[in-house]
Every structure is written in C-alpha cells, then in structure tokens.
Motif scaffolding. Sequence first.
Motif, mmCIF file in Angstrom:
data_model
loop_
_atom_site.group_PDB
_atom_site.id
_atom_site.type_symbol
_atom_site.label_atom_id
_atom_site.label_comp_id
_atom_site.label_asym_id
_atom_site.label_seq_id
_atom_site.Cartn_x
_atom_site.Cartn_y
_atom_site.Cartn_z
ATOM 1 N N PHE A 159 0.647 -1.197 -0.078
ATOM 2 C CA PHE A 159 0.005 0.040 -0.237
ATOM 3 C C PHE A 159 0.915 1.125 0.119
ATOM 4 O O PHE A 159 0.328 2.373 -0.431
ATOM 5 N N GLU A 160 1.742 1.325 0.705
ATOM 6 C CA GLU A 160 2.832 2.442 0.586
ATOM 7 C C GLU A 160 3.343 2.478 -0.662
ATOM 8 O O GLU A 160 3.709 3.715 -0.965
ATOM 9 N N ALA A 161 4.042 1.563 -1.137
ATOM 10 C CA ALA A 161 4.495 1.630 -2.572
ATOM 11 C C ALA A 161 3.302 2.221 -3.542
ATOM 12 O O ALA A 161 3.924 2.770 -4.454
ATOM 13 N N LEU A 162 2.052 1.969 -3.296
ATOM 14 C CA LEU A 162 1.130 2.391 -4.192
ATOM 15 C C LEU A 162 0.978 3.988 -3.992
ATOM 16 O O LEU A 162 0.813 4.874 -4.939
ATOM 17 N N LYS A 163 0.860 4.443 -2.800
ATOM 18 C CA LYS A 163 0.766 5.588 -2.306
ATOM 19 C C LYS A 163 1.686 6.521 -2.966
ATOM 20 O O LYS A 163 1.476 7.726 -3.246
ATOM 21 N N ASP A 164 3.243 6.030 -2.740
ATOM 22 C CA ASP A 164 4.173 7.111 -2.981
ATOM 23 C C ASP A 164 4.795 6.681 -4.624
ATOM 24 O O ASP A 164 5.520 7.439 -5.246
ATOM 25 N N GLY A 165 3.662 6.168 -5.295
ATOM 26 C CA GLY A 165 4.031 5.928 -6.655
ATOM 27 C C GLY A 165 5.106 5.045 -7.328
ATOM 28 O O GLY A 165 5.239 5.114 -8.492
ATOM 29 N N ARG A 166 5.739 3.967 -6.571
ATOM 30 C CA ARG A 166 6.763 3.327 -6.894
ATOM 31 C C ARG A 166 5.905 2.296 -7.824
ATOM 32 O O ARG A 166 6.373 1.347 -8.877
ATOM 33 N N VAL A 167 4.631 1.768 -7.613
ATOM 34 C CA VAL A 167 3.824 1.058 -8.245
ATOM 35 C C VAL A 167 2.397 1.236 -8.673
ATOM 36 O O VAL A 167 2.069 2.326 -8.040
ATOM 37 N N ALA A 168 1.899 1.009 -9.556
ATOM 38 C CA ALA A 168 0.457 1.293 -9.717
ATOM 39 C C ALA A 168 -0.265 0.222 -9.761
ATOM 40 O O ALA A 168 0.253 -1.304 -9.613
ATOM 41 N N MET A 169 -1.681 0.223 -9.659
ATOM 42 C CA MET A 169 -2.765 -0.942 -9.748
ATOM 43 C C MET A 169 -2.525 -2.141 -11.084
ATOM 44 O O MET A 169 -2.624 -2.899 -10.857
ATOM 45 N N SER A 207 -3.169 -2.543 11.768
ATOM 46 C CA SER A 207 -4.369 -2.668 11.375
ATOM 47 C C SER A 207 -5.106 -1.173 11.402
ATOM 48 O O SER A 207 -5.637 -0.587 10.241
ATOM 49 N N VAL A 208 -4.882 -0.407 12.443
ATOM 50 C CA VAL A 208 -5.410 0.804 12.376
ATOM 51 C C VAL A 208 -4.722 1.832 11.262
ATOM 52 O O VAL A 208 -5.414 2.634 10.755
ATOM 53 N N ARG A 209 -3.381 1.489 11.364
ATOM 54 C CA ARG A 209 -2.893 2.218 10.124
ATOM 55 C C ARG A 209 -3.326 1.957 8.743
ATOM 56 O O ARG A 209 -3.737 2.848 7.836
ATOM 57 N N LEU A 210 -3.658 0.544 8.308
ATOM 58 C CA LEU A 210 -4.274 0.347 7.066
ATOM 59 C C LEU A 210 -5.736 0.996 6.866
ATOM 60 O O LEU A 210 -5.829 1.299 5.932
ATOM 61 N N ILE A 211 -6.387 1.060 8.062
ATOM 62 C CA ILE A 211 -7.914 1.703 8.128
ATOM 63 C C ILE A 211 -7.588 3.171 7.913
ATOM 64 O O ILE A 211 -8.299 3.665 7.069
ATOM 65 N N GLU A 212 -6.811 3.852 8.609
ATOM 66 C CA GLU A 212 -7.013 5.199 8.647
ATOM 67 C C GLU A 212 -5.888 5.821 7.203
ATOM 68 O O GLU A 212 -6.145 6.846 6.645
ATOM 69 N N GLU A 213 -4.994 5.219 7.037
ATOM 70 C CA GLU A 213 -3.848 5.841 5.931
ATOM 71 C C GLU A 213 -4.213 5.337 4.693
ATOM 72 O O GLU A 213 -3.920 6.291 3.754
ATOM 73 N N PRO A 261 -7.661 4.649 3.086
ATOM 74 C CA PRO A 261 -9.197 4.360 3.258
ATOM 75 C C PRO A 261 -9.576 4.067 1.818
ATOM 76 O O PRO A 261 -10.880 3.390 1.675
ATOM 77 N N ASP A 262 -8.883 4.278 0.852
ATOM 78 C CA ASP A 262 -9.304 3.806 -0.554
ATOM 79 C C ASP A 262 -9.070 2.403 -0.812
ATOM 80 O O ASP A 262 -9.627 1.663 -1.762
ATOM 81 N N LEU A 263 -8.048 1.893 -0.122
ATOM 82 C CA LEU A 263 -7.524 0.544 -0.409
ATOM 83 C C LEU A 263 -8.166 -0.545 0.650
ATOM 84 O O LEU A 263 -8.497 -1.420 0.460
ATOM 85 N N TYR A 264 -8.426 -0.088 1.887
ATOM 86 C CA TYR A 264 -8.989 -0.766 3.093
ATOM 87 C C TYR A 264 -10.120 -1.722 2.741
ATOM 88 O O TYR A 264 -10.174 -2.717 3.150
ATOM 89 N N PRO A 265 -11.202 -1.119 1.824
ATOM 90 C CA PRO A 265 -12.220 -1.931 1.517
ATOM 91 C C PRO A 265 -12.184 -3.269 1.096
ATOM 92 O O PRO A 265 -13.074 -4.069 1.238
#
Length: 385
Positions: free
Chosen positions: A64-74, A175-181, A183-187
């Motif tokens: 998820f962090e790699a997605l967020k900082d642009g190292r990879v895409a979906m 887990s709290v980090r995954l939920i809060e940081e 929100p578009d991926l957690y579902p």
Amino acid sequence: MISRFFSAVALFVIACLPAQAFETRAKAAWVYDVTTHTVLMDKNGEASLPPASMSKLMTVNMLFEALKDGRVAMDTTFGVSAHAVSFTEAGGSTMYLQQGDRPTVQDLIHGMIINSGNDACVVVAEGLAGTEAAFAEQMTERARALGLTASTFANASGWPDPGQRMSMKDLGLISVRLIEEFPDLYPVFGQTEFNYKNRAPANAHNRNPLLALNIGADGLKTGHTQEAGFGMVGSVKQGERRIVFAISGMASDTERAEEAERIATWAFRQFALKTVVKAEAEVAQAPVFMGEADTVGLVPAQDVKLLIPALAQDGLQAQVVYNGPLKAPIAKGSEVAQLVITVPGLPEHRVSLLAAADVPKGGFVKRLSTAAQKLQAEYLGAPAS
C-alpha cells in the motif's frame, strides 16, 4: 503546578463504573477503540508471538505504501518465481499462481487479503525488494519506524520461522494504520470472494468469520499454524465507533470465530460513546498574573467524547491542570491548560484547554497594584487578592 478539581456531578452529570470484566479464552489479546483511542483490553498484548498469516498485514502495508508514493500502480505486473510457486506445492493458503503468470498489483492485493495467498506475498516481496529475504529486512526496519516494537520478520507470508514475531498490540496498530492511512484500499478487507483465473474455487472465500454476521465487520485477517494456534485481527464499525482487536492462541477455528464475536459484542455493549463536554463550553476560570483581566475562561476546542461503561454508579472525576497563575499576555485559542478525566476501569483521558479570550498585559497602574499586592503578601504576611 496549580490544579482545580471538579466533581463529576457538577461538571458532567454522568456516572459510571468499570465495565464488567471480560475473561477471554485467547492466550493473548489486545482490544482498541479507534474512535476514542482507548485500549479496552490488554492480555499479554505486548508479548512477541508467532503471528502466522496475520503478519501478512505488514506485507500489505508495504505494498500500500508503494502504491501511495507512486513506486507501483494498480496495473503494474510482477513475475512469478519458482520460489513463489513452491508455497502452493507445500500446502497452506494460496491464490494458485503459476510460473509464467503476470499478476497485477490489484490481483495480488486481493490474493493476499482474501485468499491469504503465501504465493502472492512472495511475489510482492520479490517484486518490491528483489528477494524475500531483503523484503523481510525492510519489513522489520519499517515496523521499527512505525513503532511496532515487538515485530521482526523473516518472510513475507507468516510461514513458520523463529524470526517471524509480532505482538497483538503491533497487529492492532498496523491494522489501525491500514484503516486510517489507506481508506481507498482498505475496503478490499471486507470483500468475501476472489478467484484468480478461476483456479481456486475451494480457496476463493475470505476466512474472516465475522463478515457474514451483519455486525459491521469489515476486516482484517485470520491466521493459523501449529505453533501459533488460531488467531485473528478484526475490525468492526457500528455507528460512530470502530474497534480493532487481535487475538492469538485459540484451539480451533470455531473457538476463534466464537471469541471474535464475543469480543466485538462486549466492546460495543459494555461501553457507550458520550459527549461529556461541548466544544468551547467553559469548564473553569484560571487566574491571570499582570493582565487586564484577573481571570480567563478555559474551553476545549472540540467536543470531548469518551467511552462510558454501560453500568452506572460512581461519577467521573475531572481535574483542570495548568502552571499558574497564567502570565499575561494570553492569546485567545492558545493552549494553557489540560482537562484530565478519569473513568473507572479505563485509562485517564487528557484534553487540551484553550484560552477563551485575549488577555493583554495590564497597564502601569495594574502592574503597580499587582507588585504592591505581591510585596504585601511576601513581606507583611497579608494575603494577596
């Protein structure tokens, strides 16, 4: 340090007593109310234990962090090595990857979360770090940076290894980090089926036993090895409240499911979320030294919401604490005090209190009067007003 104490009846008109004790069958457990940042239960919560597949949450976080900082895409694709495929052949959870496959990041997220795929985790590790061993080192380093003090990693999947350890608290925090940081991926954690290329009808379902109960559950991860027993990290949201819990050491998947539901039920039914002080409501007056006004009101910036145990008997205790008297000038909205609220059976809750008004320095006459009063009090023994 000067403090002011207020009775609960006068300040809040809310009474409470400790929630009924909850005896969990888990060998280790950590239960956290995300909304109010309150630890509701801690049984061996900081013990470093084998996490089994629950440690996949850290692998998911890394992706998820790699997605967020642009190292990879979906739509980024990763290769599948013989090492990754070997986990399918060895048994355990899998998304049934084969050499020659080019799964996308989106596929792998679903494969790790819904199928608990060990093969998917290895593909992610190799895709991000070159080797699983290098990725495990990065996981450990990142865990330290995030404050997960009891976590070390030897692999990306949770495969049994003496170097693979996490505490229930660390699992709850990630887990709290995954939920809060994210929100578009957690579902994705709440999705119940994923069948990569229709290869795994028997392993396509999410193992989270709470998802089918209609109680607001939307994550996160189960785990099982012989050493760890049956464990689970779960999250449930009802109304304004969300809880996260982590349990380990259950004897069976049935016991795990029962205990997870018991914990969620207890957390929501034994505690109620109450607004005990409204935003900008004055809770006290603090004396001011050398100011145009002798006192200033103290107010919270936001509504103060607390968990209150459901059964009521004894009152809350609230204490206003500040270094005083406060010295002018004081700017409206500046933090000048704290409200310390104690709820029986729960950790104390601290709230910043702000000055309700500007208090400029007093003029010459005021300063002269204050100085005279101070001299009178110190040298003549008379009380200063």
